[in-house]
Structures are given as C-alpha cells and as structure tokens.
Design a protein around this motif. Structure first.
Motif, PDB file in Angstrom:
ATOM      1  N   HIS A   1      -1.693   7.065  -2.054  1.00  0.00           N
ATOM      2  CA  HIS A   1      -0.424   6.412  -1.740  1.00  0.00           C
ATOM      3  C   HIS A   1      -0.352   5.045  -2.403  1.00  0.00           C
ATOM      4  O   HIS A   1      -1.269   4.226  -2.261  1.00  0.00           O
ATOM      5  CB  HIS A   1      -0.267   6.246  -0.223  1.00  0.00           C
ATOM      6  CG  HIS A   1      -0.380   7.535   0.528  1.00  0.00           C
ATOM      7  ND1 HIS A   1       0.624   8.463   0.556  1.00  0.00           N
ATOM      8  CD2 HIS A   1      -1.383   8.054   1.270  1.00  0.00           C
ATOM      9  CE1 HIS A   1       0.259   9.496   1.287  1.00  0.00           C
ATOM     10  NE2 HIS A   1      -0.965   9.275   1.725  1.00  0.00           N
ATOM     11  N   PRO A   2       0.723   4.743  -3.140  1.00  0.00           N
ATOM     12  CA  PRO A   2       0.881   3.402  -3.714  1.00  0.00           C
ATOM     13  C   PRO A   2       1.265   2.403  -2.642  1.00  0.00           C
ATOM     14  O   PRO A   2       1.911   2.757  -1.641  1.00  0.00           O
ATOM     15  CB  PRO A   2       2.018   3.593  -4.723  1.00  0.00           C
ATOM     16  CG  PRO A   2       2.819   4.729  -4.171  1.00  0.00           C
ATOM     17  CD  PRO A   2       1.839   5.646  -3.491  1.00  0.00           C
ATOM     18  N   GLU A   3       0.874   1.166  -2.832  1.00  0.00           N
ATOM     19  CA  GLU A   3       1.248   0.109  -1.900  1.00  0.00           C
ATOM     20  C   GLU A   3       2.522  -0.567  -2.395  1.00  0.00           C
ATOM     21  O   GLU A   3       2.610  -0.976  -3.550  1.00  0.00           O
ATOM     22  CB  GLU A   3       0.113  -0.911  -1.766  1.00  0.00           C
ATOM     23  CG  GLU A   3      -1.115  -0.365  -1.066  1.00  0.00           C
ATOM     24  CD  GLU A   3      -2.050  -1.475  -0.616  1.00  0.00           C
ATOM     25  OE1 GLU A   3      -1.851  -2.632  -1.025  1.00  0.00           O
ATOM     26  OE2 GLU A   3      -2.994  -1.180   0.144  1.00  0.00           O
ATOM     27  N   GLY A   4       3.501  -0.677  -1.514  1.00  0.00           N
ATOM     28  CA  GLY A   4       4.767  -1.297  -1.875  1.00  0.00           C
ATOM     29  C   GLY A   4       5.621  -0.376  -2.713  1.00  0.00           C
ATOM     30  O   GLY A   4       5.231   0.752  -3.059  1.00  0.00           O
ATOM     31  N   GLU A   5       6.821  -0.853  -3.045  1.00  0.00           N
ATOM     32  CA  GLU A   5       7.734  -0.085  -3.885  1.00  0.00           C
ATOM     33  C   GLU A   5       8.660  -1.026  -4.636  1.00  0.00           C
ATOM     34  O   GLU A   5       8.872  -2.178  -4.226  1.00  0.00           O
ATOM     35  CB  GLU A   5       8.553   0.889  -3.036  1.00  0.00           C
ATOM     36  CG  GLU A   5       9.382   0.231  -1.960  1.00  0.00           C
ATOM     37  CD  GLU A   5      10.092   1.242  -1.088  1.00  0.00           C
ATOM     38  OE1 GLU A   5      11.155   0.902  -0.538  1.00  0.00           O
ATOM     39  OE2 GLU A   5       9.587   2.371  -0.949  1.00  0.00           O
ATOM     40  N   PRO A   6       9.187  -0.577  -5.760  1.00  0.00           N
ATOM     41  CA  PRO A   6      10.088  -1.433  -6.530  1.00  0.00           C
ATOM     42  C   PRO A   6      11.289  -1.872  -5.699  1.00  0.00           C
ATOM     43  O   PRO A   6      11.861  -1.083  -4.944  1.00  0.00           O
ATOM     44  CB  PRO A   6      10.527  -0.516  -7.682  1.00  0.00           C
ATOM     45  CG  PRO A   6       9.421   0.480  -7.820  1.00  0.00           C
ATOM     46  CD  PRO A   6       8.918   0.707  -6.429  1.00  0.00           C
ATOM     47  N   GLY A   7      11.636  -3.160  -5.818  1.00  0.00           N
ATOM     48  CA  GLY A   7      12.807  -3.678  -5.129  1.00  0.00           C
ATOM     49  C   GLY A   7      12.596  -4.074  -3.692  1.00  0.00           C
ATOM     50  O   GLY A   7      13.555  -4.454  -3.015  1.00  0.00           O
ATOM     51  N   ASP A   8      11.329  -4.025  -3.214  1.00  0.00           N
ATOM     52  CA  ASP A   8      11.101  -4.414  -1.819  1.00  0.00           C
ATOM     53  C   ASP A   8      10.940  -5.916  -1.652  1.00  0.00           C
ATOM     54  O   ASP A   8      10.749  -6.409  -0.536  1.00  0.00           O
ATOM     55  CB  ASP A   8       9.894  -3.679  -1.233  1.00  0.00           C
ATOM     56  CG  ASP A   8       8.578  -4.019  -1.942  1.00  0.00           C
ATOM     57  OD1 ASP A   8       8.578  -4.885  -2.847  1.00  0.00           O
ATOM     58  OD2 ASP A   8       7.546  -3.410  -1.602  1.00  0.00           O
ATOM     59  N   GLY A   9      11.011  -6.672  -2.755  1.00  0.00           N
ATOM     60  CA  GLY A   9      10.925  -8.121  -2.674  1.00  0.00           C
ATOM     61  C   GLY A   9       9.522  -8.678  -2.685  1.00  0.00           C
ATOM     62  O   GLY A   9       9.339  -9.899  -2.716  1.00  0.00           O
ATOM     63  N   SER A  10       8.500  -7.799  -2.656  1.00  0.00           N
ATOM     64  CA  SER A  10       7.126  -8.304  -2.616  1.00  0.00           C
ATOM     65  C   SER A  10       6.195  -7.590  -3.592  1.00  0.00           C
ATOM     66  O   SER A  10       5.094  -8.077  -3.843  1.00  0.00           O
ATOM     67  CB  SER A  10       6.554  -8.166  -1.189  1.00  0.00           C
ATOM     68  OG  SER A  10       6.547  -6.808  -0.771  1.00  0.00           O
TER      69      SER A  10
END
Length: 312
Positions: A241-250
């Motif tokens: 599983h990747p951590e975070g996602e594009p456009g989440d602000g972090s």
C-alpha cells in the motif's frame, strides 16, 4: 441374605453406577475418541486440512472465498501481442460483472514469467458477458503466472493466480542479486528501508534523473507509484500500500515514494515499481533479500536489498 436378595442388590448397585457415569459423561462431554456431531463441521473446502486461505499470501490459489480465475486456455502460442481472455466466476459458476474500483481500475492483471525475467502490469477490458481480454507480450517462451487483483462489488479484495504456458525454447534466468539502486531509461531508482518478516515495513523508492531528484512525478493508478512484490520461491503476491495520495496536501510528487510492505517469511523477493514521469510509465525492478532479525543483536537489521552483514 438369600440368593435372590443378593442379585437384586447387585443389580441396584450397577444401575446406580451407570447413572452416575451418564451424568458425568454429559457434564464432561465426549471422549477424544468419540466422533463429534457432523453438523458442527464446516462443509466444503473450508473443512480441508492445512492453513486457512485467509492466512496465505495472495495469488497462490486459483479459487478463494467462492471466486475462481478461469482462463480461456492454459496454453498459447508465443507472440508480441497475444490475445488472452479470462473470467472471474462466482460461487454459482457465473462470471462476475460488478466490481469495486481500486487504484482507478476494476481489475489489475499482473503477468510474470516464473523466473521473473518478464513482468507486465496491464488493465484488461471487460465485455458485457464478464469476459476480460488483453493483448500480452508473450514473445519469450516459458511458464507465466497471471495474477488477477480485484474487489467484487460488496466483497473484499482478492488476488487469484493461474498458470499460462508458452511453448518454445525456455531461456530461464537466474534471479538478479540484491541491490539498492537500479537504472531504467535514464532514471535511477534507489530503495531504502528495513524489511522484517511478518511485520508491516516501510520502504521508500526514490527517483532521480541525471543525478537530480525528480520532484514532478505524475499520478499513476491513484498514487505516485505502484509497487508489486513477489516471493521468489513460490511467486506469492504481496499486498503493498502506498502512503498518501496525490492532491492530499501532504504527499510530495517525488522524489521518494513510500510504501507499507509485509513480507510473510524470510527469503528473496522481487519488487516491481511502476512510476510515471513526462507521460511515460516505467518499471524499476529490485531483488530484496529479507532475513529474520535477531532481537538479541546490537547491530540493526540489514537494509532492504543488502546482503546480510553488509553496511552502507
């Protein structure tokens, strides 16, 4: 006491002992040798011996939780664009036609030759009857493993696996040695992080080009990278599983892409990272040697891709 009286007393004693035994038996339950009530046993495959399918890594089974991966044919001729078709069947033997989207797709198909010298991550098209079709590069002969990664509507994520044979001269390759940096199409991808068997471990893959970090990776399948991990010994498919996602602000668009990876056992693993930059998806491939950590040791566990006993 006369003889009839003696027999009557003896019979009464036996009855009393038998009654006590019945009461104790009811309280204690059947002896280990006594057969249990058949109604208490699960029916079907779940009653078989061995580990539960829920305890296995993905991709080792062609059928699981009532779903089956059915190929049109288990053998095809070699070619650069071979049309391959398959279906996901439900418990009633009917093709599944409704799926939950995961990473922007209804189904992900991973195709790898058993020596892991040929890897493809593709997204087939499904027709109204529930049959998936996709052209595959099967120009190299050998036995291939196909992994269908999907989530049926209202169900849980599954990865089913099936074998596909491509006849011809099989030029089997040796698994590449572990390393922490690989080159692909002018890019360098480095891998960092300690993997402990049986534990969720964080690994980071960083992308650079011409010695400079790439900080403008483009989203691919809902993330800045997609990672497939396979155990070399049996091609067990690991959920990553990747951590975070594009456009989440972090979550930054590179150079590093961080994943949570669980290797169920020690051994060699092959990692395939898909990343997109300037409109093109590329795949970086790593061999990772996972060793059991020693809680009593003062030295830290080996870094991902490192030979045991070697430091940075």
């Amino acid at each position: 006491m006369n003889t009839p009286s003696k027999f009557a007393g003896f019979a009464l004693g036996l009855a009393a002992i038998f009654g006590i035994a019945v009461v104790l038996g009811a309280a204690i339950g059947p002896t280990p040798d006594a057969p249990a009530d058949h109604d208490t046993h699960p029916a079907g495959p779940a009653a078989s011996s061995g580990p539960s399918p829920d305890q296995l890594p993905g991709g080792l089974l062609v059928s699981e939780r009532g779903y089956t991966l059915q190929l049109d044919t288990p053998r095809v001729r070699p070619g650069a664009e071979v049309a391959v078709g398959f279906r996901i069947l439900d418990a009633a033997g009917l093709p599944v036609t409704r799926y939950e989207r995961s990473h922007d797709k209804d189904l992900h198909l991973i195709v790898v030759r058993r020596d892991m010298a040929a890897f493809q991550h593709v997204h087939p098209r499904r027709d109204a009857s529930g049959t998936w079709r996709v052209p595959l590069d099967l120009s190299r002969a050998g036995d291939y493993r196909l992994f269908a990664d999907f989530t049926p509507e209202g169900g849980e994520n599954l990865t089913l696996g099936a074998d596909l044979r491509v006849p011809g001269n099989y030029d089997a390759k040796v698994l590449p040695a572990p390393e922490t940096a690989v080159a692909v199409d002018g890019y360098t991808v480095t891998l960092d992080g300690a993997v402990i068997p049986g534990q969720a471990s964080k690994v980071t893959l960083s992308v650079s080009r011409n010695g400079r970090p790439v900080t403008d990776l483009q989203p691919y399948l809902g993330a800045y990278g997609h990672l497939v991990a396979l155990r070399a010994a049996d091609l067990a498919y690991l959920h990553v599983h990747p951590e975070g996602e594009p456009g989440d602000g972090s979550t930054p668009a590179g150079p590093g892409i961080t994943f949570s990876l669980t290797a169920p056992t020690s051994g060699d693993y092959r990692l395939f990272l898909d990343f997109q930059h300037k409109g093109t998806v590329r795949t970086a491939e790593f061999t990772v040697r996972v060793t059991q950590s020693n809680p009593g040791a003062e030295t830290p566990p080996a870094q991902v891709g490192e030979q045991p006993g070697h430091g940075h």
